[in-house]
Design an enzyme around this catalytic site. Structure first.
Site, PDB file in Angstrom:
ATOM      1  N   TRP A 162       0.932  -1.420  -0.163  1.00 50.98           N
ATOM      2  CA  TRP A 162      -0.270  -0.230   0.019  1.00 50.98           C
ATOM      3  C   TRP A 162       0.520   0.868  -0.186  1.00 50.98           C
ATOM      4  CZ3 TRP A 162       1.605   2.626   4.384  1.00 50.98           C
ATOM      5  CH2 TRP A 162       2.040   2.419   5.306  1.00 50.98           C
ATOM      6  N   ASN A 163       2.325   0.872   0.453  1.00 49.99           N
ATOM      7  CA  ASN A 163       3.356   2.181   0.566  1.00 49.99           C
ATOM      8  C   ASN A 163       2.985   2.676  -0.743  1.00 49.99           C
ATOM      9  OD1 ASN A 163       5.100   0.774  -0.126  1.00 49.99           O
ATOM     10  ND2 ASN A 163       6.330   1.238   1.447  1.00 49.99           N
ATOM     11  N   LYS A 186      -2.509  -9.316  -6.674  1.00 53.88           N
ATOM     12  CA  LYS A 186      -3.474  -9.069  -5.798  1.00 53.88           C
ATOM     13  C   LYS A 186      -2.679  -7.939  -5.490  1.00 53.88           C
ATOM     14  CE  LYS A 186      -3.288 -10.807  -0.871  1.00 53.88           C
ATOM     15  NZ  LYS A 186      -3.092  -9.600  -1.001  1.00 53.88           N
ATOM     16  N   PRO A 187      -3.725  -6.566  -6.228  1.00 57.00           N
ATOM     17  CA  PRO A 187      -3.245  -5.090  -4.566  1.00 57.00           C
ATOM     18  C   PRO A 187      -2.844  -5.277  -3.501  1.00 57.00           C
ATOM     19  CG  PRO A 187      -6.041  -4.901  -5.963  1.00 57.00           C
ATOM     20  CD  PRO A 187      -4.581  -5.976  -5.775  1.00 57.00           C
ATOM     21  N   GLY A 239       6.356  -6.679   0.641  1.00 55.18           N
ATOM     22  CA  GLY A 239       5.784  -6.099   2.166  1.00 55.18           C
ATOM     23  C   GLY A 239       7.556  -6.550   3.276  1.00 55.18           C
ATOM     24  N   SER A 240       6.414  -7.131   4.860  1.00 54.52           N
ATOM     25  CA  SER A 240       7.316  -7.446   5.369  1.00 54.52           C
ATOM     26  C   SER A 240       7.835  -8.671   5.063  1.00 54.52           C
ATOM     27  CB  SER A 240       6.390  -7.266   7.099  1.00 54.52           C
ATOM     28  OG  SER A 240       5.933  -9.207   6.366  1.00 54.52           O
ATOM     29  N   GLU A 261      10.875  -7.768  -1.723  1.00 50.75           N
ATOM     30  CA  GLU A 261      11.218  -7.059  -1.508  1.00 50.75           C
ATOM     31  C   GLU A 261      10.551  -6.451  -0.210  1.00 50.75           C
ATOM     32  OE1 GLU A 261      13.605  -5.314  -3.018  1.00 50.75           O
ATOM     33  OE2 GLU A 261      13.497  -6.031  -4.849  1.00 50.75           O
ATOM     34  N   LEU A 262      11.420  -6.878   1.040  1.00 48.08           N
ATOM     35  CA  LEU A 262      10.929  -6.664   2.491  1.00 48.08           C
ATOM     36  C   LEU A 262      11.901  -5.868   2.714  1.00 48.08           C
ATOM     37  CD1 LEU A 262      11.437 -10.857   2.635  1.00 48.08           C
ATOM     38  CD2 LEU A 262       9.248  -9.525   1.688  1.00 48.08           C
ATOM     39  N   CYS A 295      10.438   1.333   2.490  1.00 43.54           N
ATOM     40  CA  CYS A 295      11.239   0.134   3.540  1.00 43.54           C
ATOM     41  C   CYS A 295      12.284   0.676   3.462  1.00 43.54           C
ATOM     42  CB  CYS A 295      10.983  -1.046   2.422  1.00 43.54           C
ATOM     43  SG  CYS A 295      11.129  -0.865   0.875  1.00 43.54           S
ATOM     44  N   GLU A 394      11.889  -1.786  12.450  1.00 39.75           N
ATOM     45  CA  GLU A 394      11.403  -0.806  11.467  1.00 39.75           C
ATOM     46  C   GLU A 394       9.718  -0.094  12.341  1.00 39.75           C
ATOM     47  OE1 GLU A 394      10.056  -2.828   7.711  1.00 39.75           O
ATOM     48  OE2 GLU A 394      11.439  -0.664   6.461  1.00 39.75           O
TER      49      GLU A 394
HETATM   50  C1  SIN Z   1       9.181   1.025  -1.366  1.00 41.81           C
HETATM   51  O1  SIN Z   1       9.198   0.974   0.039  1.00 41.81           O
HETATM   52  O2  SIN Z   1       8.665  -0.394  -1.552  1.00 41.81           O
HETATM   53  C2  SIN Z   1       9.383   1.343  -2.046  1.00 41.81           C
HETATM   54  C3  SIN Z   1      10.204   2.962  -1.914  1.00 41.81           C
HETATM   55  C4  SIN Z   1      10.973   3.050  -3.134  1.00 41.81           C
HETATM   56  O3  SIN Z   1      10.760   2.314  -4.467  1.00 41.81           O
HETATM   57  O4  SIN Z   1      11.758   4.151  -2.854  1.00 41.81           O
END
Ligand code: SIN
Length: 493
Positions: A162-163, A186-187, A239-240, A261-262, A295, A394
């Site tokens: 969602w971010n 899957k959004p 995600g996490s 990508e965690l 992240c 985090e």
């Molecule tokens: C993310 O927070 O998952 C991506 C951040 C970014 O692409 O800068």
């Protein structure tokens, strides 16, 4: 269409149905879930929730879509489709940004920046589509030749966060389309409408219906279906770390390719020889961007003790000038957090830090007058120490804890004292130190004298418990390809 609380140039970009095989549909069982405006906690709209059966159907259709797309298009044609999609996204950036800002909470300026960032992945992979080369390898056998073919993996399961409701979709599916793959997306529950609007523009650009399927859902098992269904050959998740590990274990059952990508726990180091004003600018970008919900956000600010007071004071002044409010309000500099859980987490981190000797220099509470919204004041805490939650967990919110160190070795050992390894940052004017520290920091991405590291051309990804794989860049394409080795023998016969 139900009443969506936004006026748009193209109101039909608000799509309140899922997308399977080019058809906008409601789930057969009529299930739905509310999507909230995080600036006031009110429901924006109920979104249809697709079930496991719907996912299976979409995967089957994506399989047929993949076979057709990969066989019937050249790389050049796929590049042209992506370029058209890129142009449509940019043409409608204002509407997309408003939808994104409403459901995510980030400011309109940030949301517009994100839409452009999302488009940059589409145009990047439009170009990369035609630059996917195999090898010709000298064979050790007589009268033989070895060549490699790069082939699309097939159906890809795409699970996005969602971010970055727009950019994390395009960073994953633009390379998938460039190689000839199809996708079942899957959004996230929090921000499905941006994904659906992007998919609508993808169809308008000519992306074939069988290659893109978008199924919002409240069913947790849907992610597991994407991770276990044997027809899905690749799973890409942002995600996490907890969920990423679980999905990776499930994906191992059919040995899918995975990109994960965690989570992160980025250190932001300010050495005594740094340009302090530059470091403060960097901290503002990489700590407070999207209200601290990226992240790659700095989680720990490590500042040499000789410059800690100067740096902290300057940072405090800038944080005091931040203005909280709804993302769509032009006076807002920082929007809400995504939900009540996010507010509870930052509260917990602040209370824990204070109980262990941390000093709140600015912020440190839920603001008054923004009732119903998920807000927390941008916060700076000094005297941070390794036993505090902020040191190892985090925060994912606007909390900047300032730790101090005495020398380079200490800074590096503090920075590397984490199981994560996504991003790291440091500020120094000493070129020897720049090269030394860049090599010693254990993470996938490093910003030197900058807080801004994300771009379509730069490989994005982590090491250790921050995940596997790289997105964007010249490496992002190969995540959606298999290498096939062809040995041609007995060429003299
Ligand atoms: C993310 O927070 O998952 C991506 C951040 C970014 O692409 O800068």
């Amino acid at each position: 269409m139900a009443s969506f609380p936004l006026s748009l140039r193209r109101p039909d970009l608000v799509e309140i149905r899922g997308l399977i095989n080019g058809e906008w549909i409601h789930p057969g069982d009529g299930e739905s879930f509310p999507v909230y405006d995080p600036s006031n906690g009110r429901t924006i709209q109920n979104c249809p929730s697709f079930n496991i059966g719907d996912f299976r159907r979409a995967i089957d259709l994506a399989q047929a879509g993949f076979e057709d797309f990969s066989r019937s298009t050249t790389a050049k044609e796929r590049g042209a489709l992506l370029r058209r999609w890129n142009d449509l996204v940019l043409e409608h950036e204002e509407d997309l940004a408003r939808i994104l800002s409403l459901e995510n909470g980030k400011t309109l300026t940030e949301a517009t920046g994100e839409v452009r960032y999302a488009a940059s992945f589409i145009s990047w992979f439009a170009e990369e589509a035609t630059r996917s080369y195999g090898d010709q390898i000298p064979s050790s056998y007589k009268n033989a030749m070895v060549i490699t073919l790069k082939e699309p993996v097939g159906v890809c399961g795409i699970i996005t966060p969602w971010n970055f409701p727009a950019a994390m979709i395009t960073r994953k599916i633009a390379p998938a389309f460039a190689t000839g793959c199809s996708v079942v997306i899957k959004p996230p529950r929090e921000t499905p409408f941006t994904a659906l609007a992007l998919a609508k523009l993808a169809l308008e650009a000519g992306i074939p219906p069988g290659t893109i399927h978008v199924l919002p859902t409240k069913v947790h098992k849907a992610a597991e279906e994407l991770a276990t269904n044997p027809k899905v050959k690749k799973l890409s998740f942002t995600g996490s770390t907890r969920v990423g590990k679980h999905l990776t274990q499930l994906a191992a059952g059919t040995m899918k390719k995975v990109s994960m990508e965690l989570g992160g726990n980025a250190a932001f180091i300010v050495f005594e020889d740094a340009d302090i004003d530059l470091a403060v600018e960097g901290a503002l970008i990489c700590k407070f961007r999207s209200s601290g919900q990226t992240c790659v956000c700095a989680n720990r600010l490590l500042v040499h003790r000789d410059v800690a007071d100067d740096f902290t004071e300057k940072l405090i002044q800038r944080v005091k000038a931040m203005r909280l409010g709804p993302g769509l309000d032009s006076k807002t500099t920082h929007g809400p957090l995504v939900n009540a859980g996010a507010v509870a987490k930052i509260k917990e981190h602040v209370e824990d830090a204070v109980s262990k000797g941390g000093v709140v220099k600015v912020g440190g509470k839920v603001p008054e007058g923004l009732d119903g919204g998920f807000f927390y004041e941008p916060t700076v805490i000094s005297n941070a120490t390794a036993d505090m939650m902020v040191a190892y967990d985090e925060t994912f919110g606007p909390l900047a804890p300032v730790f101090t160190f005495g020398d380079e070795d200490e800074a590096i050992s503090m920075a590397n004292d984490t199981e994560f390894g996504l991003a790291g940052y440091f500020f120094s004017a000493n070129v020897g130190r720049v090269m030394r520290v860049a090599q010693r920091l254990q993470c996938g991405m490093i910003g030197v004298n900058t807080g801004l590291i994300s771009a379509a051309e730069s490989p994005f990804g982590g090491i250790n418990e921050s995940g596997v794989g790289r997105e964007g860049s010249k490496y992002g394409l190969s995540e959606y390809q298999n290498i096939k080795t062809v040995t041609l023998g007995n060429l003299d016969k």
